[in-house]
Design a protein around this motif. Structure first.
Motif, PDB file in Angstrom:
ATOM      1  N   ALA A  50       0.839  -1.209   0.000  1.00 13.18           N
ATOM      2  CA  ALA A  50       0.000   0.000   0.000  1.00 13.18           C
ATOM      3  C   ALA A  50       0.868   1.250   0.000  1.00 13.18           C
ATOM      4  CB  ALA A  50      -0.920  -0.007   1.220  1.00 13.18           C
ATOM      5  N   TRP A  51       1.954   1.242   0.761  1.00  9.21           N
ATOM      6  CA  TRP A  51       2.834   2.402   0.832  1.00  9.21           C
ATOM      7  C   TRP A  51       3.535   2.640  -0.495  1.00  9.21           C
ATOM      8  CZ3 TRP A  51       8.246   3.101   0.858  1.00  9.21           C
ATOM      9  CH2 TRP A  51       8.659   4.369   1.263  1.00  9.21           C
ATOM     10  N   VAL A  52       4.100   1.577  -1.088  1.00 14.09           N
ATOM     11  CA  VAL A  52       4.829   1.727  -2.356  1.00 14.09           C
ATOM     12  C   VAL A  52       3.883   2.171  -3.466  1.00 14.09           C
ATOM     13  CG1 VAL A  52       6.054   0.446  -4.156  1.00 14.09           C
ATOM     14  CG2 VAL A  52       6.706   0.155  -1.781  1.00 14.09           C
ATOM     15  N   LEU A  53       2.732   1.531  -3.576  1.00 15.47           N
ATOM     16  CA  LEU A  53       1.765   1.929  -4.605  1.00 15.47           C
ATOM     17  C   LEU A  53       1.289   3.362  -4.378  1.00 15.47           C
ATOM     18  CD1 LEU A  53      -0.478  -1.229  -5.053  1.00 15.47           C
ATOM     19  CD2 LEU A  53       1.058  -0.228  -6.739  1.00 15.47           C
ATOM     20  N   GLY A  54       0.987   3.693  -3.132  1.00 18.61           N
ATOM     21  CA  GLY A  54       0.508   5.035  -2.828  1.00 18.61           C
ATOM     22  C   GLY A  54       1.528   6.109  -3.178  1.00 18.61           C
ATOM     23  N   THR A  59       3.267  10.358  -6.910  1.00 21.53           N
ATOM     24  CA  THR A  59       4.316  10.914  -7.763  1.00 21.53           C
ATOM     25  C   THR A  59       3.764  11.227  -9.144  1.00 21.53           C
ATOM     26  OG1 THR A  59       6.041   9.729  -6.586  1.00 21.53           O
ATOM     27  CG2 THR A  59       6.573  10.448  -8.806  1.00 21.53           C
ATOM     28  N   ASN A  60       2.879  10.382  -9.632  1.00 20.93           N
ATOM     29  CA  ASN A  60       2.309  10.568 -10.971  1.00 20.93           C
ATOM     30  C   ASN A  60       1.035  11.410 -10.960  1.00 20.93           C
ATOM     31  OD1 ASN A  60       4.352   9.167 -12.154  1.00 20.93           O
ATOM     32  ND2 ASN A  60       3.236   7.261 -12.318  1.00 20.93           N
ATOM     33  N   GLY A  61       0.676  11.973  -9.831  1.00 25.67           N
ATOM     34  CA  GLY A  61      -0.467  12.870  -9.769  1.00 25.67           C
ATOM     35  C   GLY A  61      -1.807  12.180  -9.598  1.00 25.67           C
ATOM     36  N   HIS A  62      -1.797  10.919  -9.238  1.00 24.37           N
ATOM     37  CA  HIS A  62      -3.044  10.178  -9.033  1.00 24.37           C
ATOM     38  C   HIS A  62      -3.345  10.071  -7.544  1.00 24.37           C
ATOM     39  CE1 HIS A  62      -3.106   9.018 -13.243  1.00 24.37           C
ATOM     40  NE2 HIS A  62      -1.866   8.584 -13.135  1.00 24.37           N
ATOM     41  N   LYS A 130      -1.875   3.177 -13.879  1.00 21.36           N
ATOM     42  CA  LYS A 130      -1.799   4.482 -13.228  1.00 21.36           C
ATOM     43  C   LYS A 130      -0.430   4.709 -12.593  1.00 21.36           C
ATOM     44  CE  LYS A 130      -6.559   5.617 -12.365  1.00 21.36           C
ATOM     45  NZ  LYS A 130      -6.493   6.923 -12.985  1.00 21.36           N
ATOM     46  N   THR A 131       0.252   3.649 -12.179  1.00 22.46           N
ATOM     47  CA  THR A 131       1.570   3.840 -11.576  1.00 22.46           C
ATOM     48  C   THR A 131       2.629   4.159 -12.619  1.00 22.46           C
ATOM     49  OG1 THR A 131       2.155   1.492 -11.660  1.00 22.46           O
ATOM     50  CG2 THR A 131       1.100   2.308  -9.641  1.00 22.46           C
TER      51      THR A 131
END
Length: 145
Positions: A50-54, A59-62, A130-131
């Motif tokens: 969850a932390w890495v994905l978040g 970073t990508n504005g999502h 999205k990532t």
């Protein structure tokens, strides 16, 4: 978070999961590890994932919300697996009923499993896309970039 750091984070989480499963196998043996091992490994990986994905999504504005679409179903499935086996082994009467229910689901659940797998696979793919894609700013959108 750069894409390389994102991939490194995912790799470290995968190594953590395998290490937790291996420790479960070493401590409790093959039988107990087959009941609980992967579920325990998934639960150990959920916070880090969850932390890495978040972070990568931010970073990508999502929105970080998208990471929850991946980790919450994983956590619920792992908790359900552990809960099932705890209930199964805690009471002989419930073990019979749980076995019958599980047998019925397994016999007739191919469409359900396929549907759930497809839905969560599409959600996972959407979050992964999205990532790796950056959300356009308003100025970029107006300029047609």
């Amino acid at each position: 978070m750069t894409f390389q750091r994102f991939l490194l984070g995912l790799a470290l989480i995968a190594v953590l999961g395998v290490a937790v499963w291996a420790a479960t196998y070493a401590v409790y043996g093959a039988q107990w590890s087959s009941f609980y091992g992967w579920a325990v490994a998934v639960l150990a990986c959920v916070p880090g994932l969850a932390w890495v994905l978040g972070r990568r999504l931010r970073t990508n504005g999502h929105s970080r919300f998208w990471s929850l679409l991946v980790v919450v179903p994983m956590a619920l499935a792992a908790i359900g697996q552990i809960g099932y086996w705890l209930a199964f082994f805690s009471d002989a009467n419930s073990a019979v009923l749980l076995s019958m229910v599980r047998g019925g689901i397994n016999a007739n659940g191919a469409v359900l499993y396929a549907t759930l797998g497809f839905v969560f696979g599409v959600l996972g793919l959407l979050v992964f896309i999205k990532t790796v894609t950056r959300k356009k700013t308003e100025a970029e959108f107006q300029a047609g970039l």
